[in-house]
Motif scaffolding. Structure first.
Motif, mmCIF file in Angstrom:
data_model
loop_
_atom_site.group_PDB
_atom_site.id
_atom_site.type_symbol
_atom_site.label_atom_id
_atom_site.label_comp_id
_atom_site.label_asym_id
_atom_site.label_seq_id
_atom_site.Cartn_x
_atom_site.Cartn_y
_atom_site.Cartn_z
ATOM 1 N N ILE A 31 0.824 -1.227 0.000
ATOM 2 C CA ILE A 31 0.000 0.000 0.000
ATOM 3 C C ILE A 31 0.855 1.273 0.000
ATOM 4 O O ILE A 31 0.667 2.148 -0.847
ATOM 5 N N PRO A 32 1.847 1.414 0.906
ATOM 6 C CA PRO A 32 2.601 2.680 0.906
ATOM 7 C C PRO A 32 3.547 2.863 -0.293
ATOM 8 O O PRO A 32 3.848 3.986 -0.682
ATOM 9 N N TYR A 33 4.041 1.760 -0.861
ATOM 10 C CA TYR A 33 5.050 1.876 -1.921
ATOM 11 C C TYR A 33 4.556 1.303 -3.260
ATOM 12 O O TYR A 33 5.351 0.817 -4.059
ATOM 13 N N SER A 34 3.281 1.361 -3.516
ATOM 14 C CA SER A 34 2.718 0.750 -4.723
ATOM 15 C C SER A 34 3.102 1.468 -6.013
ATOM 16 O O SER A 34 2.894 0.933 -7.094
ATOM 17 N N TYR A 35 3.691 2.602 -5.923
ATOM 18 C CA TYR A 35 4.058 3.366 -7.123
ATOM 19 C C TYR A 35 5.259 2.763 -7.855
ATOM 20 O O TYR A 35 5.469 3.039 -9.024
ATOM 21 N N SER A 36 6.068 1.917 -7.143
ATOM 22 C CA SER A 36 7.259 1.372 -7.784
ATOM 23 C C SER A 36 7.561 -0.026 -7.246
ATOM 24 O O SER A 36 7.711 -0.218 -6.029
ATOM 25 N N PHE A 37 7.685 -0.975 -8.152
ATOM 26 C CA PHE A 37 8.032 -2.329 -7.743
ATOM 27 C C PHE A 37 9.426 -2.381 -7.147
ATOM 28 O O PHE A 37 9.671 -3.079 -6.164
ATOM 29 N N PHE A 38 10.355 -1.647 -7.717
ATOM 30 C CA PHE A 38 11.720 -1.628 -7.209
ATOM 31 C C PHE A 38 11.766 -1.114 -5.768
ATOM 32 O O PHE A 38 12.485 -1.658 -4.928
ATOM 33 N N THR A 39 10.983 -0.108 -5.470
ATOM 34 C CA THR A 39 10.925 0.431 -4.107
ATOM 35 C C THR A 39 10.331 -0.596 -3.160
ATOM 36 O O THR A 39 10.842 -0.781 -2.043
ATOM 37 N N MET A 40 9.266 -1.271 -3.587
ATOM 38 C CA MET A 40 8.671 -2.319 -2.735
ATOM 39 C C MET A 40 9.694 -3.421 -2.454
ATOM 40 O O MET A 40 9.844 -3.868 -1.308
ATOM 41 N N PHE A 41 10.411 -3.843 -3.481
ATOM 42 C CA PHE A 41 11.419 -4.892 -3.318
ATOM 43 C C PHE A 41 12.540 -4.424 -2.398
ATOM 44 O O PHE A 41 12.995 -5.177 -1.525
ATOM 45 N N SER A 42 12.977 -3.193 -2.556
ATOM 46 C CA SER A 42 14.047 -2.639 -1.723
ATOM 47 C C SER A 42 13.632 -2.567 -0.258
ATOM 48 O O SER A 42 14.415 -2.910 0.635
ATOM 49 N N VAL A 43 12.415 -2.115 -0.007
ATOM 50 C CA VAL A 43 11.924 -2.023 1.372
ATOM 51 C C VAL A 43 11.825 -3.426 1.984
ATOM 52 O O VAL A 43 12.171 -3.629 3.147
ATOM 53 N N PHE A 44 11.395 -4.383 1.197
ATOM 54 C CA PHE A 44 11.279 -5.764 1.703
ATOM 55 C C PHE A 44 12.645 -6.340 2.049
ATOM 56 O O PHE A 44 12.826 -6.946 3.100
ATOM 57 N N VAL A 45 13.620 -6.149 1.190
ATOM 58 C CA VAL A 45 14.955 -6.719 1.382
ATOM 59 C C VAL A 45 15.744 -5.972 2.448
ATOM 60 O O VAL A 45 16.624 -6.554 3.095
ATOM 61 N N ASP A 46 15.444 -4.696 2.662
ATOM 62 C CA ASP A 46 16.205 -3.893 3.626
ATOM 63 C C ASP A 46 16.098 -4.413 5.050
ATOM 64 O O ASP A 46 17.025 -4.274 5.836
ATOM 65 N N GLN A 47 14.996 -5.032 5.408
ATOM 66 C CA GLN A 47 14.824 -5.502 6.787
ATOM 67 C C GLN A 47 14.971 -7.025 6.857
ATOM 68 O O GLN A 47 14.317 -7.772 6.124
ATOM 69 N N PHE A 48 15.836 -7.447 7.753
ATOM 70 C CA PHE A 48 16.101 -8.869 7.937
ATOM 71 C C PHE A 48 14.854 -9.616 8.415
ATOM 72 O O PHE A 48 14.657 -10.789 8.070
ATOM 73 N N ALA A 49 14.010 -8.963 9.191
ATOM 74 C CA ALA A 49 12.813 -9.611 9.727
ATOM 75 C C ALA A 49 11.876 -10.067 8.616
ATOM 76 O O ALA A 49 11.227 -11.117 8.736
#
Length: 152
Positions: free
Chosen positions: A61-79
Motif C-alpha cells: 500500500i505505501p510503496y505501490s508506485y514502484s516495484f523496485f521500491t517495494m522490493f528494496s523495502v522488503f529486502v532492507d529488513q532482515f525480519a
C-alpha cells in the motif's frame, strides 16, 4: 499389551494377540501423525496469511508506485526475510509430514489387511472360527479397527 487384547479368551493364541497389538500401535501412530500434519497445515496457513497481510499493509500500500521500491523495502529488513523463510520452512515441513502420514497409513492398512487374509490360519479350529467375530467386534468397538472387510 492392551488390556482388552490380553483379556481375549483361549480362542485367540499369543501370536494373534501380538498381531492385534501391532495393528493397534500402527493405528495410533497413524492418528498421531495425522494430527501433527493437521497442526502443521494450520500453522502454515496462518503464517502465510500473516505474511501476506503484513506485506500488503506495510509494503504494498505505501510503496505501490514502484516495484523496485517495494522490493528494496522488503529486502532492507532482515525480519521480512526471516518471516518469509519461516513460512517456506513450514510449507516444506508440511510436505514432509504428509509423506510420513501416507507411509504410516499404508503400514496400518497393510497390517490390518494381513490379519484379514490370515484369519483362516489364525482361527483354524472350528470353535475358534465361530468365535472370531468376538475378537473382530472388540477391535471395532475399542480401537475402531475394522477387521471384517479390507476396504477402509
Amino acid at each position: 499389551m492392551e488390556s482388552a487384547i490380553l483379556l481375549l479368551d483361549d480362542n485367540t493364541d499369543q501370536a494373534t494377540k501380538q498381531m492385534l497389538q501391532h495393528v493397534v500401535e500402527r493405528k495410533r501412530k497413524y492418528e498421531a501423525l495425522k494430527k501433527k500434519h493437521l497442526r502443521t497445515i494450520w500453522a502454515t496457513i496462518i503464517s502465510a496469511g500473516s505474511l501476506f497481510a503484513y506485506l500488503y499493509i506495510a509494503i504494498i500500500i505505501p510503496y505501490s508506485y514502484s516495484f523496485f521500491t517495494m522490493f528494496s523495502v522488503f529486502v532492507d529488513q532482515f525480519a521480512h526475510m526471516l518471516f518469509l523463510l519461516i513460512t517456506a520452512g513450514l510449507y516444506g515441513y508440511m510436505g514432509i509430514m504428509k509423506k510420513k502420514v501416507d507411509k504410516a497409513e499404508l503400514e496400518y492398512h497393510t497390517m490390518r489387511k494381513e490379519i484379514i487374509h490370515k484369519s483362516k490360519e489364525l482361527w483354524k479350529a472350528e470353535l475358534k472360527w465361530k468365535n472370531r467375530h468376538k475378537v473382530f467386534e472388540m477391535m471395532k468397538k475399542n480401537y475402531d479397527i475394522n477387521l471384517y472387510h479390507e476396504s477402509k
